[in-house]
Design a protein around this motif. Structure first.
Motif, mmCIF file in Angstrom:
data_model
loop_
_atom_site.group_PDB
_atom_site.id
_atom_site.type_symbol
_atom_site.label_atom_id
_atom_site.label_comp_id
_atom_site.label_asym_id
_atom_site.label_seq_id
_atom_site.Cartn_x
_atom_site.Cartn_y
_atom_site.Cartn_z
ATOM 1 N N LYS B 396 0.652 -1.325 -0.136
ATOM 2 C CA LYS B 396 -0.070 0.184 0.068
ATOM 3 C C LYS B 396 0.790 1.324 0.023
ATOM 4 O O LYS B 396 0.444 2.315 -0.856
ATOM 5 N N LEU B 397 1.902 1.108 0.782
ATOM 6 C CA LEU B 397 2.753 2.326 0.664
ATOM 7 C C LEU B 397 3.551 2.562 -0.658
ATOM 8 O O LEU B 397 3.465 3.572 -1.135
ATOM 9 N N ASP B 398 3.731 1.294 -1.346
ATOM 10 C CA ASP B 398 4.288 1.688 -2.755
ATOM 11 C C ASP B 398 3.342 2.112 -3.515
ATOM 12 O O ASP B 398 3.692 3.098 -4.378
ATOM 13 N N LYS B 399 1.930 1.788 -3.228
ATOM 14 C CA LYS B 399 1.072 2.197 -4.426
ATOM 15 C C LYS B 399 0.911 3.480 -3.903
ATOM 16 O O LYS B 399 0.495 4.397 -5.209
ATOM 17 N N ILE B 400 0.970 4.160 -2.687
ATOM 18 C CA ILE B 400 0.637 5.669 -2.447
ATOM 19 C C ILE B 400 1.909 6.387 -3.268
ATOM 20 O O ILE B 400 1.941 7.287 -3.972
ATOM 21 N N MET B 401 3.133 5.696 -2.973
ATOM 22 C CA MET B 401 4.279 6.153 -3.626
ATOM 23 C C MET B 401 4.065 6.448 -5.140
ATOM 24 O O MET B 401 4.260 7.520 -5.981
ATOM 25 N N TYR B 402 3.578 5.444 -5.801
ATOM 26 C CA TYR B 402 3.183 5.353 -7.113
ATOM 27 C C TYR B 402 2.504 6.655 -7.587
ATOM 28 O O TYR B 402 2.686 7.215 -8.489
ATOM 29 N N MET B 403 1.145 6.623 -6.784
ATOM 30 C CA MET B 403 0.303 7.647 -7.405
ATOM 31 C C MET B 403 0.902 8.985 -7.070
ATOM 32 O O MET B 403 0.769 9.969 -7.958
ATOM 33 N N LYS B 404 2.046 9.126 -6.074
ATOM 34 C CA LYS B 404 2.309 10.514 -6.027
ATOM 35 C C LYS B 404 3.239 10.921 -7.005
ATOM 36 O O LYS B 404 3.296 11.819 -7.947
ATOM 37 N N GLU B 405 4.195 9.708 -7.417
ATOM 38 C CA GLU B 405 4.766 9.797 -8.827
ATOM 39 C C GLU B 405 4.283 10.460 -9.980
ATOM 40 O O GLU B 405 4.688 11.170 -10.666
ATOM 41 N N ALA B 406 2.907 9.586 -10.009
ATOM 42 C CA ALA B 406 2.190 9.639 -11.296
ATOM 43 C C ALA B 406 1.709 11.185 -11.342
ATOM 44 O O ALA B 406 1.565 11.493 -12.627
ATOM 45 N N THR B 407 1.552 11.663 -10.335
ATOM 46 C CA THR B 407 1.128 13.079 -10.350
ATOM 47 C C THR B 407 2.073 13.900 -11.013
ATOM 48 O O THR B 407 1.835 15.052 -11.679
ATOM 49 N N LYS B 408 3.115 13.580 -11.005
ATOM 50 C CA LYS B 408 4.495 14.267 -11.387
ATOM 51 C C LYS B 408 4.853 13.974 -12.815
ATOM 52 O O LYS B 408 5.951 14.339 -13.335
ATOM 53 N N ARG B 409 4.099 13.076 -13.287
ATOM 54 C CA ARG B 409 4.520 12.530 -14.552
ATOM 55 C C ARG B 409 4.515 13.458 -15.689
ATOM 56 O O ARG B 409 3.480 14.297 -15.718
ATOM 57 N N ILE B 410 5.334 13.433 -16.673
ATOM 58 C CA ILE B 410 5.196 13.938 -17.610
ATOM 59 C C ILE B 410 4.211 13.526 -19.088
ATOM 60 O O ILE B 410 4.403 12.455 -19.078
ATOM 61 N N ARG B 411 3.434 14.431 -19.494
ATOM 62 C CA ARG B 411 2.763 13.974 -20.458
ATOM 63 C C ARG B 411 3.484 13.865 -21.638
ATOM 64 O O ARG B 411 3.973 14.977 -22.315
#
Lengths: 665, 758
Positions: B396-411
């Motif tokens: 779950k922690l990893d998923k949270i990290m993933y979502m955080k990173e995803a917000t910074k994702r470059i389109r």
């Protein structure tokens, strides 16, 4: 013959042949040649294999059956080995792949066949038979023990770099040069066909799509209007800094820095973008410094040109219009230095002339005609009566660097006239010192270049008088130069030929003296004779008395080896009577020859000489020599063991490069 | 040989289990076969000249049909079992290897089928197309000559090979072939391309027949004469074929056995097929007709004949095209619902960012993401279709990290290309065989030809082992940083080497939670390594031959492996035996990939097909043909809808999983493609190849341009436009470094890896 033996031979064949035919197989795999597919091994190979394991008489049908089966199995193994290559992400098939393929078939892999070279086989022929064999060198264990340990190979490491930043590939050493030379060439010769593999210009793509979507008529128009695309050369900040540093270092005062800068220009892959700047820098630099007679700077600039030309990733064609005038200026300018009587501007002219010749060679095409235009320019000013000695020197230097053909057609006919002119200066009375120096230089230049050409085209003998009538004032001097050139050439030729006449004083001994073994007296020689295991098919093997032994076959086995030995060995191994090999070590005049080994064998020790002899002659050649044995030498007399010297000499003779008929590779 | 030797031992049970569902799935087909076969038993049997069938009660007939179906699907084991159980009289003679009575019954059935086909032909267009195609299908490969090659071969090989009994004058083979060639060259253009497909299988079978009957020189002449006519993409197979010139060679040659056992599938329009049939019947060309009947599966469709380019796009595999019905099964390609996770850390983070003066924008965005995942995709499988492991706290922690990173994702897009960071392996001396990145891009693992697996940390965080058991006892288990405390600082290093394999490591895969690493090797094992202790935990033995690839499920726990034994196996990390065996490929399984929803597995093979397997029941739900070389790279699009595949033919093909269609071809590479990866949002496809380049393709455009009308979907006849150049967004040359793996970080930075070969 029992089936067991057949099977055994078969196994041996598969094992042996796999490696002998590795080369063919890899070629088959890589190049997908159609013809290769239906190739099968010759039956002679089977016979050789059979002999190597002691089966003398193999029937033709068995050979044919075996060879077909073996060919099929080998192809099958090769197919599997290819799989391993693909999964190993390699383009080269390795012996490990073959081992893995064998394991796949539950066959024990071949141990100990790893080799440093890609194809470790030597070719041999003789008696109408040809074979490849694996050369195993005798290794002295003490050598291995005593040599210092090799450096530990570097461990695998990981290194990261930017292949692309926001879709643009940065030009850093880790990346390949942005525009490869081939592409630069295409760009400069066919500017309309530019395809940039590096960065696909968005503009061109859009243009393409528009063209495709628009009516077809537009395409036709496109064909008519030929617009050369504008090329922009924007330098990044780093590149600008680099350019500044490099140019400053090139013309600066510190020689070490200059060497470094020139090295960078000559090797750096990413200079393509800066090329126009460099070219302008050089041409402007020459223009200014010729006026100011700054010899040093001119030399520096010419060295820059040289470095640019040396860079393998640059294609200079586009910038020749700036570079050639600069170079030509440095060849023919009236004055290049402040003190023409003292400064050595001649060296600059020579250097520039060489550069010119190099660029002619590289860039001259039928469209730009560089060479003919340059030749015309030089000839024209040379023919001019009023031309200064300095310019005259430059013209002649420029022409003679273009090659012997140019010298022959343009310079030789004018030797008389030029000689008269030199004579006028040297023997005349009122001359300036400068003119005299100039004439001297022209004279030595002419002598230097013409002598070698004349030596080639003029038949001997060289008579001074003859030369005087032909070439005027320069005749006698030319004559002596030509003679010098001839003797030099002869010397060189002799050095090449000398290799055939090396046996001067044979000292028949029983051991190979250089091998470092102490027991030189006793007949314990078998340990010394080099009989590589892969040569086993040639080792004398006593045949069973009940079977008639095969007719005499002779092998002349040659090998190339990298090392150079100063002595030459002639080893004669005759097992027909006493099984005592006779070895002779011959001091060789040249250091290029390698051990010369001759093995000769007859039947078993128990049999007398009534049986036909088998003879093997192994000759090792230096790796550089691509010569090989003449097949004639295999027709040596069978009683050759009685006279090893003669045999060696015969071999030696056939070894000469002139007699080569086959290449060992 | 691999399939014969390696398969049976552990595959028997699995196959049996598998057969049932697949039988059910295609039940209609097999029963129809039975009916078709029984439709004209009287006329068929004498026509084929076979012995009259022993007894023909209704159930015997269906049994035979089932047997044929099994045989057709190469389930010889099951055939034997079924036969034994049914107590059919045939197997009493099996010992002699002649199975002449099997030939009798098989011949009867086959003959019946042939008769049916003839009858169908007589009826002409009046027959329903489905019936006709089934009739052709039912004429199985078991029309055997009685006891020709009795006793000298293994029974199953014999069954296969004895189909090539003496059937006519060998000298006339070139004449037959030439006659057909002339006929096909003379037909209308629209039919020619379709009918030309017949050439290759016919050529191969005629050649093999000649070889089998010991007409060596005739075979050779035949081969030399007509090999030039074959399509260039069969060159590889022809090379293998050409080396085979003796009957003895046929035994144990896998490629060949495959060609025998599996029918070559052709898709031909009804009109073209009628033309061919009429011609062959007029000429009384029984030889060719027999081969077509026995060894080819002609999939007849109604409508326009296909063009040459359409045919070329789909052909090239070892056994022809995929049958249409092979791609009809429903595939749930949608993604699973993301588990809802509270984001407790988020607020703190947000505040921190606010302090830095950044505007608060992310809230609404996150909501929209959340709502999207709540909606159930109609194409998605049920959440519990296959049991998936529970999420742990760390996950779950990893998923949270993933979502955080995803917000910074470059389109990404055509105007916004990704940056590429290239990891070069130096001093690998051509020994690097496989690379994988963790999902969070913190670790890189490399498999090497020297049997080692090396793991690097590419972040400043070094790799540490867990302390030994004795030391662990000393730790205060209640403390908050217990996870930190269990690590042994003394072992910290950037690189850890894992020893254990005894052959080159060809496949490597990280588990999604970064606790495990899988490696597959030439030694036939798949090993599971712990990245906590850096030791080997399990060696999964099952493949007896080199294992070419392995891949962890995106949800962990499951993994798939595929190797030289031509099967892919599904494993769970806590079972030492495979859960499923996916068998059906005709050659090595070269690469394996899990679908993002973990319900399907895609495998690529050297038989030049890609298959999609259902994890639930082990059945093959898709067969994609079109590659002309062994497939070495597969990638699912992040939305699970599409599949990209790369092969040694240096092309990338794009597939629509839902419709089972080829939808794109990306040409540009000049050498084998070894890696493919979609960007995190699926806009860009990156491909890496032996030609030392990374190429970026516009995936959005490739998928959007697609026009899937109903007709295309129904027939599977794609018309691909040649727009590779428009789709190619960039080519990045590396310095003599073949690109072995590609990976998009969570922020859409592209990582590439390969070994530098100076």
């Amino acid at each position: 013959m029992s089936t067991f033996v057949l099977i055994w031979i078969f196994c041996m064949c598969v094992r042996g042949v796999i490696f002998t035919d590795l080369c063919t197989l890899s070629a088959m795999a890589e190049e997908r040649r159609q013809k290769q597919c239906s190739v099968s091994l010759p039956t002679e190979s089977m016979k050789a294999m059979a002999e190597s394991v002691g089966v003398g008489q193999l029937q033709e049908e068995s050979c044919a059956a075996l060879s077909e089966e073996v060919s099929y199995r080998i192809k099958e193994i090769a197919q599997d080995a290819l799989k391993f290559m693909h999964h190993g992400k390699r383009r080269k098939l390795t012996t490990n792949d073959i081992d893995n393929a064998l394991r796949l078939k539950n066959v024990e892999p071949l141990y100990g066949f790893q080799s440093q070279e890609f194809i470790p086989f030597r070719f041999a022929s003789g008696g109408g038979r040809e074979l490849h064999f694996y050369e195993e060198k005798e290794v002295d264990l003490s050598d291995i023990i005593n040599t210092p340990l090799p450096r530990v190979p570097l461990d695998v490491s990981l290194k990261a770099h930017w292949l692309s930043i926001d879709g643009v590939q940065p030009s850093i050493p880790e990346n390949p040069p942005p525009a490869p030379k081939e592409q630069q060439k295409v760009e400069s010769t066919e500017p309309l066909k530019i395809v940039k593999p590096g960065q696909e210009d968005d503009g061109t793509i859009q243009g393409k799509t528009q063209g495709a979507t628009a009516a077809d008529g537009k395409g036709k128009e496109k064909g008519l209007i030929r617009l050369k695309p504008r090329s922009t050369h924007e330098l990044s900040v780093e590149q600008q800094l680099y350019y500044k540093e490099i140019t400053e270092a090139c013309v600066g005062s510190c020689e070490a820095k200059r060497a470094e800068a020139l090295q960078s220009i000559a090797t750096d892959p990413g200079l393509y973008q800066m090329l126009p700047r460099f070219s302008t820098f050089i041409s402007e630099g020459v223009r200014v410094n010729v006026v100011q007679n700054n010899l040093a700077l001119l030399i520096y600039l010419m060295r820059m040109v040289k470095a640019l030309m040396d860079n393998p990733t640059l294609y200079l064609e586009k910038y020749l219009h700036e570079l050639i005038p600069a170079v030509v200026t440095c060849i023919v300018s009236k004055q290049l230095c402040l003190r023409p009587d003292v400064d050595n501007h001649w060296a600059l002219r020579d250097f520039a002339a060489r550069l010119m010749a190099q660029s002619c060679k590289t860039f001259s095409t039928t469209t730009n005609n560089i060479q003919s235009r340059i030749t015309k320019t030089f000839t024209k000013s040379w023919l001019d009566e009023k031309t200064q000695w300095t310019t005259r020197y430059g013209c002649i230097a420029g022409l003679s660097e273009l090659g012997p053909d140019v010298i022959k057609t343009l310079i030789l006919p004018r030797l008389t006239i030029e000689g008269a002119r030199i004579k006028g200066v040297v023997e005349g009375q009122v001359v300036s010192n400068i003119d005299k120096i100039g004439a001297d230089h022209v004279q030595s230049l002419l002598l230097k270049h013409c002598a070698s050409v004349i030596a080639k085209i003029r038949p001997q003998p060289d008579l001074a008088e003859q030369y005087r009538t032909d070439y005027g004032y320069l005749g006698p001097m030319l004559c002596s130069h030509v003679m010098k050139a001839r003797t030099q050439a002869a010397l060189q030729a002799q050095q090449v030929n000398r290799t055939t006449l090396t046996i001067t004083q044979p000292r028949p001994t029983l051991t190979v003296s250089q091998s470092g073994f102490s027991g030189s007296g006793g007949p314990r020689t078998p340990s010394i004779i080099k009989v590589p295991s892969s040569l086993t098919l040639m080792t004398p093997r006593p045949g069973t008395p009940s079977q008639p032994s095969p007719p005499a076959t002779k092998y002349i086995v040659m090998a190339t080896s990298a090392g150079a030995a100063s002595t030459q060995q002639v080893i004669t191994l005759s097992s027909s009577q006493s099984a005592t090999p006779v070895t002779s070590t011959v001091p060789s005049a040249t250091s290029t020859l390698q051990p010369l080994v001759k093995l000769e064998s007859g039947g078993g020790p128990g049999l007398t000489g009534s049986r036909p002899l088998q003879k093997y002659i192994v000759v090792s050649l230096p790796s550089s020599a691509s010569s090989s044995l003449e097949t004639k030498s295999s027709v040596l007399p069978t009683s050759i063991s009685s006279n090893p010297l003669e045999a060696a000499m015969k071999l030696d003779r056939s070894e000469s490069p002139g007699a080569s008929t086959q290449s060992p590779h | 040989m691999a399939a014969v030797q390696g398969g049976p031992v552990d595959a028997v049970e699995e196959k049996d289990i598998k057969t049932e569902p697949s039988n059910d799935g295609c039940g209609s087909n097999s029963t129809n076969d039975g009916r078709a076969a029984s439709a004209s038993p009287g006329s068929g049997a004498p026509a084929a000249g076979a012995k009259p069938a022993a007894a023909a009660p209704e159930d015997q007939q269906t049994l035979l049909a089932v047997l044929q179906f099994l045989k057709k699907n190469k389930l010889t084991e099951s055939v034997d079992i079924l036969r034994r159980e049914a107590g059919l009289p045939e197997d009493s003679l099996d010992l002699k290897g002649a199975d002449s009575s099997a030939a009798g019954s098989g011949g009867a059935a086959g003959g019946a089928a042939a008769g049916g086909a003839v009858a169908g032909g007589d009826l002409g267009a009046a027959d329903a197309s489905s019936l006709l195609s089934r009739v052709t299908a039912s004429s199985s490969a078991v029309v055997q000559a009685p006891t020709k090659a009795a006793g000298e071969d293994q029974p199953d090989v014999n069954v296969v090979l004895s189909a090539y009994s003496q059937q006519g004058d060998p000298k006339l083979y070139p004449v037959y072939y030439n006659g057909l060639k002339r006929f096909i060259e003379s037909v209308l253009d629209c039919h020619r391309a379709e009918l030309s497909q017949v050439f290759y299988p016919l050529f191969v079978h005629m050649y093999l027949e000649l070889v089998y009957n010991n007409y060596e020189s005739e075979a050779k002449a035949f081969f030399e004469k007509f090999r030039g006519d074959q399509e260039c993409y069969y060159e590889d197979d022809l090379r293998i074929l050409s080396s085979l010139s003796k009957r003895e060679h046929m035994r144990g040659n896998e490629t060949l056995l495959d060609f025998r056992t599996s029918k070559f599938v052709l898709r031909i329009s009804r009109d073209s097929y009628q033309l061919l049939k009429r011609h062959l019947q007029e000429r009384q060309n029984n030889q060719i007709w027999n081969i077509i009947q026995e060894h080819l599966y002609i999939d007849i469709f109604d409508g326009m004949p296909r063009s040459k380019s359409q045919i070329d796009a789909m052909s090239g595999s070892l056994a022809g095209e995929a049958k249409r019905e092979a791609n009809k099964a429903k595939v749930y390609y949608g993604l699973l619902k993301e588990p809802e996770i509270e984001l407790p850390l988020d607020d703190e983070d947000e505040e921190a960012e606010n302090e830095e003066g950044k505007p608060k924008k992310k809230k609404p965005k996150k909501d929209s993401v959340g709502s999207k995942s709540k909606k159930q995709d109609p194409n998605a499988p049920q959440q519990t279709r296959i049991p998936l492991p529970e999420l742990k706290d760390s996950d779950k922690l990893d998923k949270i990290m993933y979502m955080k990173e995803a917000t910074k994702r470059i389109r990404l897009g055509p105007e916004n290309l990704p940056s590429i960071c290239f990891y070069s392996f130096l001093n690998a001396y051509q020994g690097l065989t496989a690379v994988d990145f963790t999902d969070d891009s913190s670790l890189i693992a490399g498999g090497f030809a020297d049997s080692t697996v090396r793991v690097w940390s590419v972040t400043p965080k070094k790799l540490r082992k867990v302390k030994s058991a004795a030391d662990l006892n000393l730790i205060d288990k209640e403390s908050d940083d217990v996870l930190e405390r269990i690590m042994d600082e003394k072992t910290a290093s950037e690189l850890k080497i894992l020893y254990g394999h005894s052959g080159p490591v060809y496949g490597i895969s990280f588990s999604p939670d970064r606790n495990y690493l899988l490696s597959s090797s030439e030694d036939g094992t798949v090993r599971l390594w712990s990245l906590q202790t850096f030791t080997c935990l399990v060696g999964y033995k099952g493949h007896n031959y080199p294992v070419w690839d392995t891949h962890f499920s995106p949800h962990g726990y499951y993994f798939v492996s595929g190797g030289h034994d031509r099967v892919a196996r599904l494993w769970a990390t806590d079972h030492y035996q495979p859960l499923r065996i996916f068998s059906g490929h005709l050659a090595d399984v070269t690469c394996t990939r899990f679908h993002p929803n973990s319900n399907y597995v895609a495998t690529g093979s050297s038989d030049r097909t890609i298959r999609l397997w259902d994890v639930l029941n082990g059945s093959c739900v898709r067969i994609f043909t079109g590659h002309k070389g062994p497939i070495h790279a597969l990638a699912f699009s992040p939305n699970g809808k599409f599949l990209a595949s790369g092969a040694t033919d240096s092309r990338v093909l794009l597939w629509d999983i839902g419709h089972g269609l080829m939808i794109g071809e990306l040409k540009g590479h000049t050498d084998s493609i070894y890696s493919l990866r979609f960007s995190r949002d699926g806009e860009i496809l990156a491909s890496g190849s032996m030609d030392n380049t990374v190429r970026l393709w516009n995936a959005t455009k490739a998928f959007d341009d697609l026009e899937t009308d109903d007709f295309t979907a129904a027939t599977g006849h794609v018309h691909l436009q040649d727009n590779s150049q428009e789709l190619l967004l960039g080519t990045y040359m590396s310095k003599s470094t073949p690109v072995i793996n590609l990976h998009f970080t969570r922020r859409n930075l592209l990582l590439a890896a390969g070994s530098y070969n100076p």
